[in-house]
Scaffold this motif. Structure first.
Motif, PDB file in Angstrom:
ATOM      1  N   ASP A  47       8.070 -10.309 -26.237  1.00 37.27           N
ATOM      2  CA  ASP A  47       6.922 -10.350 -25.320  1.00 37.27           C
ATOM      3  C   ASP A  47       5.940 -11.472 -25.627  1.00 37.27           C
ATOM      4  O   ASP A  47       4.736 -11.240 -25.788  1.00 37.27           O
ATOM      5  CB  ASP A  47       6.171  -9.003 -25.352  1.00 37.27           C
ATOM      6  CG  ASP A  47       6.947  -7.926 -24.627  1.00 37.27           C
ATOM      7  OD1 ASP A  47       7.619  -8.267 -23.632  1.00 37.27           O
ATOM      8  OD2 ASP A  47       6.906  -6.759 -25.055  1.00 37.27           O
ATOM      9  N   ARG A  59       5.370 -12.696 -21.133  1.00 41.56           N
ATOM     10  CA  ARG A  59       6.184 -11.538 -21.528  1.00 41.56           C
ATOM     11  C   ARG A  59       7.622 -11.966 -21.782  1.00 41.56           C
ATOM     12  O   ARG A  59       8.571 -11.354 -21.299  1.00 41.56           O
ATOM     13  CB  ARG A  59       6.139 -10.441 -20.452  1.00 41.56           C
ATOM     14  CG  ARG A  59       4.752  -9.874 -20.218  1.00 41.56           C
ATOM     15  CD  ARG A  59       4.751  -8.735 -19.218  1.00 41.56           C
ATOM     16  NE  ARG A  59       5.532  -9.034 -18.010  1.00 41.56           N
ATOM     17  CZ  ARG A  59       5.130  -9.866 -17.039  1.00 41.56           C
ATOM     18  NH1 ARG A  59       3.964 -10.454 -17.112  1.00 41.56           N
ATOM     19  NH2 ARG A  59       5.897 -10.082 -15.982  1.00 41.56           N
ATOM     20  N   SER A  78      10.964 -12.608 -23.819  1.00 40.74           N
ATOM     21  CA  SER A  78      11.746 -12.123 -24.959  1.00 40.74           C
ATOM     22  C   SER A  78      13.088 -12.847 -24.976  1.00 40.74           C
ATOM     23  O   SER A  78      13.590 -13.269 -23.926  1.00 40.74           O
ATOM     24  CB  SER A  78      11.986 -10.616 -24.868  1.00 40.74           C
ATOM     25  OG  SER A  78      10.750  -9.921 -24.995  1.00 40.74           O
ATOM     26  N   TYR A 114      17.053 -12.727 -26.848  1.00 39.45           N
ATOM     27  CA  TYR A 114      18.032 -11.957 -27.632  1.00 39.45           C
ATOM     28  C   TYR A 114      19.216 -12.817 -28.048  1.00 39.45           C
ATOM     29  O   TYR A 114      19.792 -13.517 -27.209  1.00 39.45           O
ATOM     30  CB  TYR A 114      18.582 -10.787 -26.792  1.00 39.45           C
ATOM     31  CG  TYR A 114      17.569  -9.746 -26.422  1.00 39.45           C
ATOM     32  CD1 TYR A 114      17.457  -8.552 -27.138  1.00 39.45           C
ATOM     33  CD2 TYR A 114      16.719  -9.944 -25.336  1.00 39.45           C
ATOM     34  CE1 TYR A 114      16.518  -7.580 -26.784  1.00 39.45           C
ATOM     35  CE2 TYR A 114      15.773  -8.987 -24.978  1.00 39.45           C
ATOM     36  CZ  TYR A 114      15.684  -7.810 -25.699  1.00 39.45           C
ATOM     37  OH  TYR A 114      14.757  -6.862 -25.339  1.00 39.45           O
ATOM     38  N   ARG A 174      16.748  -8.872 -31.030  1.00 39.40           N
ATOM     39  CA  ARG A 174      15.619  -9.404 -30.249  1.00 39.40           C
ATOM     40  C   ARG A 174      14.811 -10.339 -31.139  1.00 39.40           C
ATOM     41  O   ARG A 174      14.028  -9.905 -31.983  1.00 39.40           O
ATOM     42  CB  ARG A 174      14.756  -8.242 -29.757  1.00 39.40           C
ATOM     43  CG  ARG A 174      13.709  -8.648 -28.742  1.00 39.40           C
ATOM     44  CD  ARG A 174      12.932  -7.410 -28.323  1.00 39.40           C
ATOM     45  NE  ARG A 174      11.945  -7.692 -27.319  1.00 39.40           N
ATOM     46  CZ  ARG A 174      10.966  -6.844 -26.995  1.00 39.40           C
ATOM     47  NH1 ARG A 174      10.896  -5.668 -27.594  1.00 39.40           N
ATOM     48  NH2 ARG A 174      10.090  -7.155 -26.071  1.00 39.40           N
ATOM     49  N   ARG A 189      20.439 -14.134 -24.384  1.00 37.79           N
ATOM     50  CA  ARG A 189      19.819 -13.862 -23.078  1.00 37.79           C
ATOM     51  C   ARG A 189      18.298 -13.884 -23.148  1.00 37.79           C
ATOM     52  O   ARG A 189      17.697 -13.657 -24.192  1.00 37.79           O
ATOM     53  CB  ARG A 189      20.330 -12.560 -22.473  1.00 37.79           C
ATOM     54  CG  ARG A 189      19.981 -11.325 -23.211  1.00 37.79           C
ATOM     55  CD  ARG A 189      20.714 -10.108 -22.604  1.00 37.79           C
ATOM     56  NE  ARG A 189      20.457  -8.932 -23.423  1.00 37.79           N
ATOM     57  CZ  ARG A 189      19.390  -8.141 -23.273  1.00 37.79           C
ATOM     58  NH1 ARG A 189      18.500  -8.389 -22.339  1.00 37.79           N
ATOM     59  NH2 ARG A 189      19.227  -7.100 -24.070  1.00 37.79           N
ATOM     60  N   TYR A 190      17.722 -14.198 -21.990  1.00 36.69           N
ATOM     61  CA  TYR A 190      16.278 -14.315 -21.850  1.00 36.69           C
ATOM     62  C   TYR A 190      15.761 -13.148 -21.012  1.00 36.69           C
ATOM     63  O   TYR A 190      16.448 -12.682 -20.110  1.00 36.69           O
ATOM     64  CB  TYR A 190      15.918 -15.600 -21.099  1.00 36.69           C
ATOM     65  CG  TYR A 190      16.558 -16.872 -21.594  1.00 36.69           C
ATOM     66  CD1 TYR A 190      15.987 -17.590 -22.630  1.00 36.69           C
ATOM     67  CD2 TYR A 190      17.715 -17.374 -20.998  1.00 36.69           C
ATOM     68  CE1 TYR A 190      16.558 -18.790 -23.070  1.00 36.69           C
ATOM     69  CE2 TYR A 190      18.297 -18.567 -21.426  1.00 36.69           C
ATOM     70  CZ  TYR A 190      17.711 -19.265 -22.456  1.00 36.69           C
ATOM     71  OH  TYR A 190      18.275 -20.439 -22.884  1.00 36.69           O
ATOM     72  N   GLU A 191      14.526 -12.722 -21.317  1.00 36.27           N
ATOM     73  CA  GLU A 191      13.818 -11.781 -20.440  1.00 36.27           C
ATOM     74  C   GLU A 191      12.419 -12.329 -20.228  1.00 36.27           C
ATOM     75  O   GLU A 191      11.867 -12.963 -21.120  1.00 36.27           O
ATOM     76  CB  GLU A 191      13.703 -10.406 -21.118  1.00 36.27           C
ATOM     77  CG  GLU A 191      14.875  -9.495 -20.861  1.00 36.27           C
ATOM     78  CD  GLU A 191      14.766  -8.184 -21.648  1.00 36.27           C
ATOM     79  OE1 GLU A 191      13.679  -7.892 -22.193  1.00 36.27           O
ATOM     80  OE2 GLU A 191      15.784  -7.477 -21.721  1.00 36.27           O
ATOM     81  N   GLY A 192      11.832 -12.012 -19.074  1.00 37.57           N
ATOM     82  CA  GLY A 192      10.486 -12.514 -18.801  1.00 37.57           C
ATOM     83  C   GLY A 192      10.566 -13.866 -18.105  1.00 37.57           C
ATOM     84  O   GLY A 192      11.573 -14.197 -17.479  1.00 37.57           O
TER      85      GLY A 192
END
Length: 259
Positions: A28, A15, A17, A19, A24, A67-70
């Motif tokens: 995911d 998951r 993501s 940015y 984005r 930035r990172y997510e997940g």
């Protein structure tokens, strides 16, 4: 291709993501990276292949507003390399990167290869000598340069420079090697020798490679992930992706009926 087709993971994105500011670029993403295998990322230009690859060694930290997510997990210790408490320098020790254009430092061949070891504080000459020779052997460059280790790395041919950059990575004994279109600046003969080298290296290290060349992906990789506009559309064994893709979109891209 049967060699090392274990289901053991070396790394995986979950998951995930990414940015650039508010944009984005990756959405995911789930991507398994199998140990001692070559995983290729393919897809049209601008689909996020290089962005994904560079996330695996926190390359994007170098620019503000990213930035990172997940999660991107590295095995066997299951460390999430995106965790703010994890030092990106430590990540880059474990995960080496080879770029599109060969980028040897303006130093001798020897010092190019010894660079990562010196950064780590290795001072023993015999240890440096041994690792430099070993890494140049592993990069299939030793016999071409052993008599001119003090010459500038920039004097080598394009293909040799790329192998020098590979040796520079290997000297630090990484667990995962990232290749970002490593042959796009090379002629067909140099390309073939780098492909051959990449296939041999998977005995020592796990490899994730971005290529815009589908034939290259078909030739060198064990697994292929097809990406489109920031998403991984399909991932699986290369033979299956190229002969029986599950997704119509993947099939259209691979057969050239795309776009």
């Amino acid at each position: 291709m049967s060699m090392g087709m274990s289901a053991r993971l070396k790394a995986e994105a979950e998951r995930f993501s990414f940015y650039y500011g508010d944009f984005r670029a990756l959405k995911d993403v789930n991507l398994p990276v199998h140990e001692h295998c070559i995983t290729a990322l393919i897809g049209p230009s601008g689909c996020g292949k290089s962005t994904l690859l560079r996330s695996f060694n926190r390359m994007h930290d170098l620019y503000p507003g990213n930035r990172y997510e997940g999660v991107i997990r590295l095995y066997p210790d299951r460390v999430n390399i995106l965790d703010a408490r994890v030092d990106p320098i430590a990540v880059r020790m474990r995960i080496g990167m080879v770029f599109q254009k060969p980028n040897p430092f303006p130093k001798s061949i020897y010092e190019n290869v010894a660079y990562g070891l010196r950064v780590r504080g290795e001072k023993q000459q015999n240890v440096l000598d041994e690792r430099v020779e070993e890494a140049l052997h592993e990069a299939a460059l030793w016999y071409e340069v052993k008599d001119k280790l003090q010459s500038p790395g920039t004097e080598l041919s394009g293909g040799q420079q790329q192998r020098l950059c590979i040796a520079r990575c290997l000297a630090s004994k990484p667990e995962l090697l990232l290749f970002d279109e490593p042959t796009s600046a090379l002629d067909p003969i140099a390309t073939a020798s780098i492909e051959d080298l990449i296939q041999k290296l998977r005995a020592k290290v796990t490899i994730l490679i971005v290529t815009h060349n589908m034939q290259q992906a078909a030739r060198v990789s064990d697994y292929t992930a097809y990406m489109y506009i920031g998403e991984v559309i399909e991932v699986g064994p290369t033979t299956k992706i190229f002969t029986r893709p599950a997704n119509k979109h993947t099939e259209d891209y691979i057969t050239g009926r795309f776009g």
